[in-house]
Design an enzyme around this catalytic site. Structure first.
Site, PDB file in Angstrom:
ATOM      1  N   SER A 125     110.781  31.761  34.394  1.00 57.01           N
ATOM      2  CA  SER A 125     109.699  31.751  33.410  1.00 57.01           C
ATOM      3  C   SER A 125     108.353  31.616  34.093  1.00 57.01           C
ATOM      4  CB  SER A 125     109.919  30.559  32.472  1.00 57.01           C
ATOM      5  OG  SER A 125     108.780  30.326  31.683  1.00 57.01           O
ATOM      6  N   TYR A 150     112.161  20.904  30.735  1.00 58.93           N
ATOM      7  CA  TYR A 150     112.605  22.295  30.602  1.00 58.93           C
ATOM      8  C   TYR A 150     112.000  23.150  31.716  1.00 58.93           C
ATOM      9  CZ  TYR A 150     112.108  27.149  29.301  1.00 58.93           C
ATOM     10  OH  TYR A 150     112.074  28.505  29.364  1.00 58.93           O
ATOM     11  N   LYS A 154     113.588  25.277  35.314  1.00 62.08           N
ATOM     12  CA  LYS A 154     113.342  26.646  35.799  1.00 62.08           C
ATOM     13  C   LYS A 154     112.962  26.618  37.277  1.00 62.08           C
ATOM     14  CE  LYS A 154     114.150  28.962  32.021  1.00 62.08           C
ATOM     15  NZ  LYS A 154     115.409  29.719  31.937  1.00 62.08           N
TER      16      LYS A 154
HETATM   17  C1  WQD Z   1     101.998  30.809  22.606  1.00 61.97           C
HETATM   18  C2  WQD Z   1     100.607  30.431  22.138  1.00 61.97           C
HETATM   19  C3  WQD Z   1     100.392  28.138  21.455  1.00 61.97           C
HETATM   20  C4  WQD Z   1     102.980  28.273  17.989  1.00 61.97           C
HETATM   21  C5  WQD Z   1     106.768  28.926  25.731  1.00 61.97           C
HETATM   22  C6  WQD Z   1     107.395  28.175  26.863  1.00 61.97           C
HETATM   23  C7  WQD Z   1     107.671  29.101  28.001  1.00 61.97           C
HETATM   24  C8  WQD Z   1     108.502  30.287  27.569  1.00 61.97           C
HETATM   25  C9  WQD Z   1     108.000  30.897  26.306  1.00 61.97           C
HETATM   26  C10 WQD Z   1     110.747  29.890  26.665  1.00 61.97           C
HETATM   27  C11 WQD Z   1     100.156  29.058  22.644  1.00 61.97           C
HETATM   28  C12 WQD Z   1     100.156  29.072  20.298  1.00 61.97           C
HETATM   29  C13 WQD Z   1     102.265  28.630  19.115  1.00 61.97           C
HETATM   30  C14 WQD Z   1     102.274  27.947  16.803  1.00 61.97           C
HETATM   31  C15 WQD Z   1     100.198  28.375  17.939  1.00 61.97           C
HETATM   32  N1  WQD Z   1     109.877  29.979  27.620  1.00 61.97           N
HETATM   33  N2  WQD Z   1     100.902  28.682  19.091  1.00 61.97           N
HETATM   34  N3  WQD Z   1     100.906  28.030  16.831  1.00 61.97           N
HETATM   35  O1  WQD Z   1     103.956  27.966  24.991  1.00 61.97           O
HETATM   36  O2  WQD Z   1     103.170  30.194  25.909  1.00 61.97           O
HETATM   37  O3  WQD Z   1     105.525  29.509  26.167  1.00 61.97           O
HETATM   38  O4  WQD Z   1     107.662  29.927  25.323  1.00 61.97           O
HETATM   39  O5  WQD Z   1     111.831  29.753  26.539  1.00 61.97           O
HETATM   40  O6  WQD Z   1     108.275  28.405  29.012  1.00 61.97           O
HETATM   41  O7  WQD Z   1     106.513  27.151  27.272  1.00 61.97           O
HETATM   42  O8  WQD Z   1     104.720  30.184  23.963  1.00 61.97           O
HETATM   43  O9  WQD Z   1     104.953  31.076  21.673  1.00 61.97           O
HETATM   44  O10 WQD Z   1     105.071  28.574  22.021  1.00 61.97           O
HETATM   45  O11 WQD Z   1     102.890  29.733  22.307  1.00 61.97           O
HETATM   46  O12 WQD Z   1      98.960  28.416  17.909  1.00 61.97           O
HETATM   47  O13 WQD Z   1     102.844  27.591  15.785  1.00 61.97           O
HETATM   48  O14 WQD Z   1     100.623  30.326  20.712  1.00 61.97           O
HETATM   49  O15 WQD Z   1      99.510  27.051  21.398  1.00 61.97           O
HETATM   50  O16 WQD Z   1      98.794  29.129  22.907  1.00 61.97           O
HETATM   51  P1  WQD Z   1     104.232  29.383  25.274  1.00 61.97           P
HETATM   52  P2  WQD Z   1     104.484  29.885  22.424  1.00 61.97           P
END
Ligand code: WQD
Length: 339
Positions: A125, A150, A154
């Site tokens: 990741s 988590y 990785k």
């Molecule tokens: C993306 C953006 C949130 C939800 C995570 C893991 C990573 C990978 C993928 C998974 C961020 C914003 C999110 C919401 C929001 N692995 N957001 N409202 O955090 O980049 O990555 O998932 O197995 O290891 O950390 O992805 O989709 O959670 O968030 O505003 O309800 O969307 O703050 O900026 P992230 P995400």
């Protein structure tokens, strides 16, 4: 003769899409899954897309005897390892659950793979990069200390793979570092199926649009970015799956340049959370109920890939537009709702 690929966690979101692409590329795929975080929806969808039943083994990769039996039964040429827990927040509350499951399952696979001289592809990741000021990130960008157990699993699994291929002749490994996989198969028969309240942005968007959630919270509007929201590299799930076919083919055809290789799997294009929401509304013609909320602890401000190495070495690059991907995500949510 066709090659056999074991896909651990093959009934999940990424595993199911990878299974489809591998099978369509001529590989024999064996799916193994313990269904701890998914039901059979995606497995059935995979079989429907391919028009055939694929071998499915219900097992836990923490059970070494079960891993031994699996490798004894099938002539496995390569393993793609997805079977892992992936909820960032839960990993903070239950770190031992994450270290136990995510490390032991991978070690068990490597123990057998080293005996068989097998190729191993690890699903890593972009989280290993943490926040860096130098963007986009290349595979040479330094990894940062993980901000969650988590994320740490990785980083640790990457190191376990790196050290193992160095020590055990015949074992080769590739780590693919995914950015933010989103979307669904164009058939709308497989896609992301989060249990409970989604942590990730796109499932939260689609569930809000369909009425399962009242309102999407956009975490933070005061980040140092053009519109104040975070920037991410959203990569289409089918594009991402195709990167696995390229990587497996490179491994089984003996074209790796080193025993352990790492590739970024992203588009190279940063998109903000607000841009993504606006695109979702525009391409699907739906209005989304959303509001700004405080920053989410642990979020990095901005991250996107330099995917040059994957293009040069794997012959892979992202092709589907964000618009098409968001259409597929919405089609999948409609399919789940029976619409
Ligand atoms: C993306 C953006 C949130 C939800 C995570 C893991 C990573 C990978 C993928 C998974 C961020 C914003 C999110 C919401 C929001 N692995 N957001 N409202 O955090 O980049 O990555 O998932 O197995 O290891 O950390 O992805 O989709 O959670 O968030 O505003 O309800 O969307 O703050 O900026 P992230 P995400």
């Amino acid at each position: 003769m066709s090659k056999t690929v074991l896909v651990s966690g093959g009934a999940g979101f990424i595993g199911s899409h990878v299974t489809v692409e591998l099978t369509q590329a001529g590989y024999d795929v064996v799916i193994a899954d313990n269904f701890s975080n998914c039901d059979e929806t995606n497995y059935k969808g995979v079989c429907a897309i391919l028009g055939k039943e694929l071998p499915l083994v219900r097992m836990d990769f923490c059970d070494k005897a079960a891993v031994d039996a699996l490798f004894a039964k099938y002539p496995i040429d390569a393993v793609i390892h997805f079977a892992a827990f992936k909820a960032v927040g839960e990993s903070v509350d239950e770190p031992l659950k994450y270290y136990h499951n995510n490390l032991l399952s991978f070690i068990n696979i490597l123990e057998v793979a080293k005996e068989k001289g097998c190729n191993v592809l690890f699903s890593s990741s972009a989280t290993v990069y943490g926040q860096t000021d130098v963007l986009p990130v290349t595979e040479q960008s330094p990894r940062q200390p993980a901000t969650s157990p988590y994320g740490n699993t990785k980083t640790m699994c990457e190191d376990i793979l790196r050290d193992s291929v160095k020590a055990y002749p015949g074992l080769r490994g590739i780590a693919l570092r995914y950015f933010n996989p989103i979307g669904a198969h164009p058939s709308a028969l497989i896609g992301e199926l989060p249990r409970g309240v989604p942590n990730n942005l796109v499932p939260f968007i689609t569930q809000t649009a369909i009425g399962k959630r009242a309102c999407l919270s956009v975490f933070g509007n005061d980040y140092p970015t053009p519109d104040g929201t975070c920037l991410r590299d959203f990569i289409d799930i089918v594009d991402l799956a195709k990167a696995h076919v390229c990587a497996v083919t490179r491994m089984v055809e003996g074209r790796m340049k080193e025993e352990y290789e790492i590739f970024n799997v992203g588009t190279g294009r940063p998109v903000s959370v607000l841009e993504l929401i606006n695109s979702f509304e525009r391409v699907n013609g739906v209005k989304l109920n959303w509001k700004f909320a405080p920053r989410r602890p642990g979020d990095v401000v901005a991250i996107w890939a330099d995917p040059t190495l994957a293009e040069k070495e794997l012959g892979w690059k992202a092709e589907r537009s964000v618009d098409d991907t968001l259409k597929s995500a919405w089609a999948w949510e409609l399919h789940l709702a029976g619409k």
